[in-house]
Design an enzyme around this catalytic site. Structure first.
Site, PDB file in Angstrom:
ATOM      1  N   LYS A 198       0.848  -1.195   0.000  1.00 37.13           N
ATOM      2  CA  LYS A 198       0.000   0.000   0.000  1.00 37.13           C
ATOM      3  C   LYS A 198       0.881   1.242   0.000  1.00 37.13           C
ATOM      4  CE  LYS A 198      -4.191  -1.789   2.208  1.00 37.13           C
ATOM      5  NZ  LYS A 198      -5.111  -1.666   3.373  1.00 37.13           N
ATOM      6  N   ARG A 264     -17.415  -6.163   6.660  1.00 37.31           N
ATOM      7  CA  ARG A 264     -17.993  -4.950   6.088  1.00 37.31           C
ATOM      8  C   ARG A 264     -19.082  -5.307   5.087  1.00 37.31           C
ATOM      9  NH1 ARG A 264     -12.429  -3.603   2.798  1.00 37.31           N
ATOM     10  NH2 ARG A 264     -12.672  -5.146   1.138  1.00 37.31           N
ATOM     11  N   ARG A 266     -20.512  -3.957   1.483  1.00 43.36           N
ATOM     12  CA  ARG A 266     -19.998  -3.133   0.381  1.00 43.36           C
ATOM     13  C   ARG A 266     -20.978  -3.121  -0.782  1.00 43.36           C
ATOM     14  NH1 ARG A 266     -13.872  -3.548  -1.753  1.00 43.36           N
ATOM     15  NH2 ARG A 266     -13.693  -2.172   0.042  1.00 43.36           N
ATOM     16  N   LYS A 281     -12.478 -10.175   5.989  1.00 46.31           N
ATOM     17  CA  LYS A 281     -11.037 -10.303   5.829  1.00 46.31           C
ATOM     18  C   LYS A 281     -10.455 -10.869   7.115  1.00 46.31           C
ATOM     19  CE  LYS A 281      -9.852  -6.775   2.397  1.00 46.31           C
ATOM     20  NZ  LYS A 281      -9.015  -5.574   2.137  1.00 46.31           N
ATOM     21  N   TYR A 358     -15.312   6.162  -1.646  1.00 41.35           N
ATOM     22  CA  TYR A 358     -14.198   6.620  -2.471  1.00 41.35           C
ATOM     23  C   TYR A 358     -14.425   6.182  -3.907  1.00 41.35           C
ATOM     24  CZ  TYR A 358     -12.797   1.850  -1.186  1.00 41.35           C
ATOM     25  OH  TYR A 358     -12.784   0.498  -0.947  1.00 41.35           O
ATOM     26  N   ARG A 360     -12.712   4.374  -7.171  1.00 44.78           N
ATOM     27  CA  ARG A 360     -11.653   3.400  -7.430  1.00 44.78           C
ATOM     28  C   ARG A 360     -11.394   3.261  -8.929  1.00 44.78           C
ATOM     29  NH1 ARG A 360     -10.931  -2.242  -4.383  1.00 44.78           N
ATOM     30  NH2 ARG A 360      -9.939  -0.726  -2.997  1.00 44.78           N
ATOM     31  N   GLU A 425      -2.800   0.519  -4.118  1.00 44.36           N
ATOM     32  CA  GLU A 425      -2.534  -0.824  -3.607  1.00 44.36           C
ATOM     33  C   GLU A 425      -2.035  -1.698  -4.751  1.00 44.36           C
ATOM     34  OE1 GLU A 425      -4.552  -4.287  -0.795  1.00 44.36           O
ATOM     35  OE2 GLU A 425      -5.752  -2.582  -1.485  1.00 44.36           O
ATOM     36  N   LYS A 457      -8.202   1.869   5.950  1.00 44.58           N
ATOM     37  CA  LYS A 457      -9.214   2.927   5.905  1.00 44.58           C
ATOM     38  C   LYS A 457     -10.088   2.892   7.154  1.00 44.58           C
ATOM     39  CE  LYS A 457      -9.564   2.615   0.833  1.00 44.58           C
ATOM     40  NZ  LYS A 457      -8.913   1.325   0.631  1.00 44.58           N
TER      41      LYS A 457
END
Length: 735
Positions: A198, A264, A266, A281, A358, A360, A425, A457
């Site tokens: 990253k 999360r 998404r 994750k 954000y 991407r 990334e 983040k």
């Protein structure tokens, strides 16, 4: 270097007549202010006309150049379609050169926009600082009406990416949008070296990084369902992170514990998208970047029931069995994964905590996971929790008062923080023993990016927005406060305070850590009758004022010790009564404590024993967790320390050798002691230098102090000098 000089250095020669006349406007200010009559209305009118003329010039140039680049790209696309039917090597080389020129000009136009935007803001700020007339309010209205800095280059980046890889493709089809589910499942292949890196990217460098990458990898278009056109493409990506009131997931992720989870929800595009992905994750320390990632999709209307445990995925599992697309083993693994995620949510009582939004841009050859890069820009982090007696998401899994796209000022601005840098990334899945591609290695080691290995983040958002609710903070907050992320060489240090141009009104500055710190809540202590209130808010760290009617008694001294949050309360409390060691404190070590020591207090006056005293208790610092970043000057400091030790040892050794050679038996004895001390000091200084150098290279947090050896050196010197004086005083003079 001044901004005007930096501006001159960053000018693109072919466009030099189309930049803002910063130096000319600055000189106009200086001349007007130097007149005996001062700055007049006539001077203000001339300055305003010149500034408006420059703004119009820049606005028209950006629009004309952008349209020109689009037309040239369209012609290049037509040429690509022509030569694919009739292969011609010279035509390919000519077309490749044309596409490279267009790409370079797109990058230069992006820099042109940021440079001129910064120039306008700088000169207006200088004007308002020195002139009684305030120009900024009027100029900002004009700037918004001719917002050249809001040009979106994403469509051109996608088209140029298709052109590059239409020329370089052998058997793969490029430019086809793919759905997110295409990249979700990944088989665990043996003999594959997986790495992830990253980086932070300064806004000035974003377009240059994109144009560098697109020459090697095509742009992937993330779409919710089926193919999209570039006009309808929405690059925004939103995630709602779950955690409990104790922030267990935050702490485990920050400390990078084995098996640490992040869960999360998404979705891609705006909130009307009905397909929600539940992602998990899991951190594994197989190597430094080990991580396991899985997810499944669920319809938005079932999310609330799923989080409560009332809705299961049995119907979807049954449908998979009926379709027969997946094997029985895969279906069982899917079912087990869904149940495991739901059990974790219900057992840990996970609730919505934070949302990240954000844009991407991803680069990858479809179906080829060897090299993948993603660039996240315009990152916003928004609170989703219901803490602090404020209802945000309520009983729903996400709050519904957030508007898309994200504007610069909203009604929920206090619940939001903006990250002013882009996040790059790099993910590599190369066969064992295969080296990283040269262009990737060159990019990762270039001035365009700044390493951010463990950046998250979610962790950053919680640390900034919910700092009063967590005990640990990530190490990179201090790094971002110092604004160490590098900009383009020519404009480094000058554009760090200018907003990003890719969003309306642009992004704000990186939020300071202190601006998000909550004041210590007022509370009462029934045991000692003490009450506290906050003295300061905002950017300064809050402090407690304690009004204590029993101040001075030994049994009710509060715990004000500092240290790691992991230390037990008993060990912290035991260090309260200790006095600081120093010349002022030496007298207090042997001074007897008296209850009536407050008699002559200038605050209370003589005899006012019943009036409570006031003590200011600074807040306890929070533990910062993470890898230390060692600067080059630290290595030089280690070298200077070694040279100081060596200098002292040489002087001491010289004195010892001199006494040994020129003195009597007593002098020789003292010289031997001093010489031995010097030799030990030399050997020790070399060992200490190498030890500290190894610790710095390993980024060891320390401690780096060395209290033992200086004490021994002083003891040896005192012994040598003392013995010398003692023996000399006892020697009887010869008659």
């Amino acid at each position: 270097m001044k901004f005007g000089d930096n501006l001159e250095d960053s000018i693109y020669p072919q466009w030099k007549d189309n930049y803002v006349q910063y130096n000319a406007l600055k000189k106009q200010l200086e001349v007007g202010l130097s007149n005996p009559a001062g700055w007049t209305e006539r001077d203000e009118g001339i300055f305003g006309q010149t500034l408006d003329s420059d703004l119009t010039k820049v606005f028209n140039f950006v629009n004309a150049k952008f349209e020109e680049l689009q037309e040239r790209t369209t012609k290049a696309e037509l040429r690509v379609a022509t030569f694919q039917e009739a292969y011609n090597q010279k035509a390919i080389e000519s077309l490749t050169t044309t596409i490279s020129e267009i790409t370079d000009e797109v990058n230069q136009l992006s820099k042109y926009c940021r440079t001129n935007y910064a120039g306008f803001l700088k000169i207006v700020k200088k004007h308002d600082k020195n002139v009684p007339y305030k120009l900024r309010p009027v100029f900002m209205v004009q700037l918004k009406s001719r917002a050249f800095y809001k040009v979106n280059f994403d469509s051109l980046v996608v088209r140029l990416s298709k052109l590059y890889h239409s020329l370089g493709a052998d058997s793969l089809t490029f430019g086809t949008p793919i759905t997110p589910s295409t990249l979700t499942t990944m088989a665990n292949q043996a003999g594959v070296d997986r790495k992830s890196f990253k980086f932070w990217v300064h806004p000035d460098n974003v377009m240059e990084v994109k144009t560098t990458v697109l020459k090697h990898l095509p742009v992937i278009l993330y779409t919710p369902r089926g193919p999209n056109t570039s006009e309808s493409l929405d690059p925004s990506l939103s995630s709602v992170y779950l955690d409990n009131s104790a922030f267990d997931l935050y702490n485990s992720k920050l400390e990078r514990k084995e098996g640490a989870q992040a869960i999360r929800l998404r979705w891609y595009g705006n909130p009307s998208n009905n397909e929600i992905f539940v992602e998990r994750k899991i951190h594994h320390e197989v190597n430094k970047f080990g991580e396991y990632h899985d997810r499944f999709s669920i319809k938005e209307k079932y999310v609330d029931a799923f989080l409560k445990g009332d809705y299961t995925m049995d119907r979807q599992v049954a449908k998979l069995r009926e379709q027969g697309v997946k094997s029985a083993t895969e279906i069982e693994q899917f079912e087990e994964m869904v149940k495991d995620v739901q059990k974790c949510i219900t057992d840990l009582k996970l609730k919505p905590v934070l949302r990240t939004v954000y844009n991407r841009t991803a680069f990858q050859i479809p179906g080829d996971k060897r090299v993948r890069l993603s660039m996240d820009t315009d990152l916003c982090m928004i609170r989703e929790d219901n803490l602090d007696n404020v209802t945000r998401s309520g009983s729903h899994w996400r709050r519904m008062d957030i508007d898309y796209p994200m504007e610069s000022k909203t009604s929920y601005e206090n619940d939001m923080t903006r990250f002013n840098y882009a996040i790059l990334e790099v993910k590599l899945e190369l066969p064992a023993g295969k080296a990283t591609p040269a262009w990737v290695d060159e990019l990762m080691n270039s001035h365009l990016v700044e390493s951010a290995e463990t950046f998250s983040k979610y962790v950053h958002g919680v640390a900034v927005l919910l700092e009063s609710h967590v005990a640990l903070l990530p190490f990179w907050l201090a790094q971002l406060e110092k604004e160490t992320v590098r900009a383009h060489d020519a404009m480094r240090g000058q554009l760090a305070d200018t907003p990003s141009i890719s969003r309306a009104e642009s992004t704000a500055e990186i939020q300071s850590i202190n601006s998000r710190r909550s004041s210590v809540a007022s509370h009462s202590d029934s045991d000692n009758g003490a009450s506290t209130r906050s003295l300061s808010k905002g950017k300064q760290r809050s402090m407690d004022v304690v009004v204590d009617s029993q101040y001075g008694s030994r049994n009710d001294i509060p715990d004000t010790s500092y240290g790691s949050s992991s230390r037990p309360a008993s060990s912290r409390a035991s260090s309260i009564g200790k006095k600081s060691f120093g010349f002022k404190g030496l007298g207090g070590v042997f001074k007897r404590s008296k209850k009536d020591s407050r008699e002559d207090s200038p605050l209370l006056g003589p005899g006012d024993h019943d009036v409570p005293q006031i003590r200011i208790i600074p807040p306890k610092p929070k533990k910062v967790v993470g890898v230390l970043k060692v600067e080059a000057k630290v290595f030089f400091a280690n070298e200077r320390t070694f040279l100081k030790w060596m200098n002292f040892a040489v002087l001491l050794g010289t004195l010892g050798v001199g006494l040994f050679n020129a003195g009597d038996n007593i002098g020789r004895f003292a010289g031997i002691l001093l010489a031995v001390t010097a030799l030990v000091t030399l050997v020790y200084s070399i060992w200490l230098y190498e030890r500290r150098l190894t610790m710095l290279r390993n980024k060891d947090p320390g401690p780096y102090d060395e209290p033992v050896m200086p004490t021994l050196m002083c003891a040896c010197m005192l012994t040598a000098i003392g013995i010398n004086f003692y023996l000399k005083s006892n020697v009887k003079p010869k008659p």
